[in-house]
Design a protein around this motif. Structure first.
Motif, PDB file in Angstrom:
ATOM      1  N   LYS A 121       0.825  -1.219   0.000  1.00  0.00           N
ATOM      2  CA  LYS A 121       0.000   0.000   0.000  1.00  0.00           C
ATOM      3  C   LYS A 121       0.856   1.265   0.000  1.00  0.00           C
ATOM      4  O   LYS A 121       0.607   2.205  -0.773  1.00  0.00           O
ATOM      5  N   SER A 122       1.867   1.317   0.857  1.00  0.00           N
ATOM      6  CA  SER A 122       2.654   2.545   1.006  1.00  0.00           C
ATOM      7  C   SER A 122       3.512   2.830  -0.229  1.00  0.00           C
ATOM      8  O   SER A 122       3.616   3.982  -0.671  1.00  0.00           O
ATOM      9  N   LEU A 123       4.125   1.793  -0.818  1.00  0.00           N
ATOM     10  CA  LEU A 123       4.967   2.006  -1.999  1.00  0.00           C
ATOM     11  C   LEU A 123       4.141   2.403  -3.212  1.00  0.00           C
ATOM     12  O   LEU A 123       4.556   3.254  -4.007  1.00  0.00           O
ATOM     13  N   ASN A 124       2.959   1.818  -3.346  1.00  0.00           N
ATOM     14  CA  ASN A 124       2.073   2.218  -4.443  1.00  0.00           C
ATOM     15  C   ASN A 124       1.599   3.653  -4.271  1.00  0.00           C
ATOM     16  O   ASN A 124       1.480   4.396  -5.253  1.00  0.00           O
ATOM     17  N   TRP A 125       1.346   4.048  -3.033  1.00  0.00           N
ATOM     18  CA  TRP A 125       0.949   5.439  -2.790  1.00  0.00           C
ATOM     19  C   TRP A 125       2.087   6.395  -3.160  1.00  0.00           C
ATOM     20  O   TRP A 125       1.867   7.397  -3.838  1.00  0.00           O
ATOM     21  N   PHE A 126       3.297   6.079  -2.731  1.00  0.00           N
ATOM     22  CA  PHE A 126       4.456   6.928  -3.026  1.00  0.00           C
ATOM     23  C   PHE A 126       4.672   7.036  -4.531  1.00  0.00           C
ATOM     24  O   PHE A 126       4.977   8.114  -5.054  1.00  0.00           O
ATOM     25  N   ASP A 127       4.508   5.935  -5.225  1.00  0.00           N
ATOM     26  CA  ASP A 127       4.666   5.931  -6.683  1.00  0.00           C
ATOM     27  C   ASP A 127       3.661   6.862  -7.364  1.00  0.00           C
ATOM     28  O   ASP A 127       3.955   7.460  -8.402  1.00  0.00           O
ATOM     29  N   SER A 128       2.484   6.996  -6.786  1.00  0.00           N
ATOM     30  CA  SER A 128       1.421   7.800  -7.395  1.00  0.00           C
ATOM     31  C   SER A 128       1.575   9.304  -7.160  1.00  0.00           C
ATOM     32  O   SER A 128       0.881  10.106  -7.786  1.00  0.00           O
ATOM     33  N   GLN A 129       2.476   9.677  -6.244  1.00  0.00           N
ATOM     34  CA  GLN A 129       2.639  11.087  -5.908  1.00  0.00           C
ATOM     35  C   GLN A 129       3.688  11.751  -6.790  1.00  0.00           C
ATOM     36  O   GLN A 129       4.710  11.152  -7.116  1.00  0.00           O
ATOM     37  N   GLN A 130       3.433  12.993  -7.132  1.00  0.00           N
ATOM     38  CA  GLN A 130       4.431  13.732  -7.907  1.00  0.00           C
ATOM     39  C   GLN A 130       5.684  13.979  -7.080  1.00  0.00           C
ATOM     40  O   GLN A 130       6.805  13.872  -7.576  1.00  0.00           O
ATOM     41  N   LYS A 131       5.473  14.274  -5.802  1.00  0.00           N
ATOM     42  CA  LYS A 131       6.592  14.530  -4.902  1.00  0.00           C
ATOM     43  C   LYS A 131       6.109  14.394  -3.470  1.00  0.00           C
ATOM     44  O   LYS A 131       4.982  14.745  -3.147  1.00  0.00           O
ATOM     45  N   CYS A 132       6.964  13.883  -2.592  1.00  0.00           N
ATOM     46  CA  CYS A 132       6.630  13.821  -1.169  1.00  0.00           C
ATOM     47  C   CYS A 132       7.918  13.684  -0.372  1.00  0.00           C
ATOM     48  O   CYS A 132       8.444  12.582  -0.206  1.00  0.00           O
ATOM     49  N   ASN A 133       8.424  14.803   0.115  1.00  0.00           N
ATOM     50  CA  ASN A 133       9.715  14.806   0.808  1.00  0.00           C
ATOM     51  C   ASN A 133       9.667  14.184   2.199  1.00  0.00           C
ATOM     52  O   ASN A 133      10.714  13.931   2.799  1.00  0.00           O
ATOM     53  N   ASN A 134       8.466  13.958   2.714  1.00  0.00           N
ATOM     54  CA  ASN A 134       8.347  13.427   4.072  1.00  0.00           C
ATOM     55  C   ASN A 134       7.975  11.946   4.105  1.00  0.00           C
ATOM     56  O   ASN A 134       7.784  11.383   5.183  1.00  0.00           O
ATOM     57  N   PHE A 135       7.889  11.322   2.939  1.00  0.00           N
ATOM     58  CA  PHE A 135       7.436   9.930   2.875  1.00  0.00           C
ATOM     59  C   PHE A 135       8.315   9.004   3.710  1.00  0.00           C
ATOM     60  O   PHE A 135       7.811   8.161   4.466  1.00  0.00           O
ATOM     61  N   HIS A 136       9.623   9.115   3.578  1.00  0.00           N
ATOM     62  CA  HIS A 136      10.527   8.185   4.259  1.00  0.00           C
ATOM     63  C   HIS A 136      10.387   8.251   5.780  1.00  0.00           C
ATOM     64  O   HIS A 136      10.500   7.234   6.467  1.00  0.00           O
ATOM     65  N   ILE A 137      10.129   9.462   6.305  1.00  0.00           N
ATOM     66  CA  ILE A 137       9.967   9.617   7.753  1.00  0.00           C
ATOM     67  C   ILE A 137       8.717   8.867   8.218  1.00  0.00           C
ATOM     68  O   ILE A 137       8.746   8.087   9.174  1.00  0.00           O
ATOM     69  N   LYS A 138       7.609   9.117   7.521  1.00  0.00           N
ATOM     70  CA  LYS A 138       6.349   8.453   7.883  1.00  0.00           C
ATOM     71  C   LYS A 138       6.457   6.943   7.678  1.00  0.00           C
ATOM     72  O   LYS A 138       5.963   6.161   8.505  1.00  0.00           O
ATOM     73  N   PHE A 139       7.095   6.520   6.611  1.00  0.00           N
ATOM     74  CA  PHE A 139       7.266   5.091   6.330  1.00  0.00           C
ATOM     75  C   PHE A 139       7.994   4.401   7.483  1.00  0.00           C
ATOM     76  O   PHE A 139       7.563   3.350   7.963  1.00  0.00           O
ATOM     77  N   LEU A 140       9.088   4.990   7.928  1.00  0.00           N
ATOM     78  CA  LEU A 140       9.885   4.375   8.992  1.00  0.00           C
ATOM     79  C   LEU A 140       9.131   4.345  10.317  1.00  0.00           C
ATOM     80  O   LEU A 140       9.260   3.386  11.089  1.00  0.00           O
ATOM     81  N   ILE A 141       8.348   5.376  10.572  1.00  0.00           N
ATOM     82  CA  ILE A 141       7.529   5.383  11.795  1.00  0.00           C
ATOM     83  C   ILE A 141       6.476   4.279  11.718  1.00  0.00           C
ATOM     84  O   ILE A 141       6.300   3.498  12.654  1.00  0.00           O
ATOM     85  N   GLU A 142       5.765   4.191  10.595  1.00  0.00           N
ATOM     86  CA  GLU A 142       4.704   3.189  10.452  1.00  0.00           C
ATOM     87  C   GLU A 142       5.262   1.767  10.412  1.00  0.00           C
ATOM     88  O   GLU A 142       4.601   0.827  10.868  1.00  0.00           O
ATOM     89  N   LEU A 143       6.463   1.610   9.890  1.00  0.00           N
ATOM     90  CA  LEU A 143       7.087   0.286   9.859  1.00  0.00           C
ATOM     91  C   LEU A 143       7.235  -0.281  11.265  1.00  0.00           C
ATOM     92  O   LEU A 143       7.066  -1.491  11.476  1.00  0.00           O
ATOM     93  N   THR A 144       7.524   0.575  12.241  1.00  0.00           N
ATOM     94  CA  THR A 144       7.692   0.097  13.624  1.00  0.00           C
ATOM     95  C   THR A 144       6.407  -0.519  14.176  1.00  0.00           C
ATOM     96  O   THR A 144       6.448  -1.352  15.078  1.00  0.00           O
ATOM     97  N   ARG A 145       5.264  -0.108  13.631  1.00  0.00           N
ATOM     98  CA  ARG A 145       3.984  -0.682  14.060  1.00  0.00           C
ATOM     99  C   ARG A 145       3.946  -2.190  13.772  1.00  0.00           C
ATOM    100  O   ARG A 145       3.333  -2.972  14.505  1.00  0.00           O
ATOM    101  N   HIS A 146       4.612  -2.601  12.693  1.00  0.00           N
ATOM    102  CA  HIS A 146       4.547  -3.986  12.242  1.00  0.00           C
ATOM    103  C   HIS A 146       5.701  -4.844  12.748  1.00  0.00           C
ATOM    104  O   HIS A 146       5.694  -6.066  12.545  1.00  0.00           O
TER     105      HIS A 146
END
Length: 239
Positions: A121-146
């Motif tokens: 879900k997260s990688l497909n969302w990132f692929d669909s965005q023109q730009k998102c400089n904060n993606f990696h921060i949110k990704f790493l935070i959410e990864l800890t949930r799993h």
């Protein structure tokens, strides 16, 4: 011969013509394979592009003895990403995240369907965005949930986040911690969805400090975690 969907985590050249590929598979978790002839002069059914970092692929593979690498018999893309490997900024993020995931999966390598779905879900969302400089921060935070150490904010009144305990506190911790404006940004990121990231402005210095805090957080909670070698290139791209 088993067939599974998976994300390419790491690929390295092995000898003159072969490649060793590690994938996080939906049915069994982390698994390494050898792909022969991919660097050879002869035409092969495999392409190096199949094994770009975090590609989402379907593979048919053989099962070898425990002391030997299995073989990939067939590979095809599940999703063909539009921008993750063609955009310089996005590809830098993907290489960076794949390094982190390589450390994570070495320690948390078993099957985890929720984690697999999160990657999808997260990688497909990132692929669909023109730009998102904060993606990696949110990704790493959410990864800890799993993987078992999602941050615990005990109270809205707390002013510090203790990286070692994984919890907020009113008292300044002795160990590494997040405080002041960085802590406020950290709490905002915890409370938002990926879809809200583009509405959040974080300056480059704050973003870099937050990333360093999160890398420290991973280091404290994962015994086999290695700080990504690509972090210097990453920080250079996102100056």
């Amino acid at each position: 011969m088993p067939n599974s969907r998976g994300f390419v985590v790491k690929s390295i050249k092995n000898g003159e013509t072969s490649m060793i590929v590690s994938c996080y598979l939906e049915d069994i978790g982390l698994k390494s394979f050898i792909v022969k002839g991919i660097y050879g002069a002869k035409k092969t059914k495999f392409s190096k592009a199949h094994f770009f970092p975090l590609n989402f692929v379907s593979i048919n593979y053989s099962i070898s003895k425990p002391d030997r690498l299995s073989y990939i018999k067939e590979v095809k893309p599940v999703v063909i990403f539009n921008s993750l490997h063609s955009s310089i900024e996005k590809s830098t993020v993907i290489i960076f995240l794949s390094e982190i995931l390589n450390s994570v999966f070495k320690e948390e390598g078993d099957k985890n369907q929720n984690l697999f779905n999160f990657l999808d879900k997260s990688l497909n969302w990132f692929d669909s965005q023109q730009k998102c400089n904060n993606f990696h921060i949110k990704f790493l935070i959410e990864l800890t949930r799993h993987i078992g150490f999602y941050p615990n904010i005990s109270s809205k009144e707390d002013k510090f986040f203790n990286l070692e305990s994984g919890s907020s506190s009113t008292i300044k911790p002795i160990a590494k911690f997040i405080d002041f404006d960085d802590y406020e940004l950290f709490k905002q990121l915890l409370g938002m969805k990926f879809e809200d990231l583009n509405y959040m402005a974080i300056d480059k210095d704050s973003r870099q400090r937050l990333l360093n805090h999160i890398i420290d957080y991973y280091s404290l909670h994962l015994q086999m975690f290695n700080s990504p070698k690509s972090i210097d290139v990453f920080n250079e791209i996102f100056k």
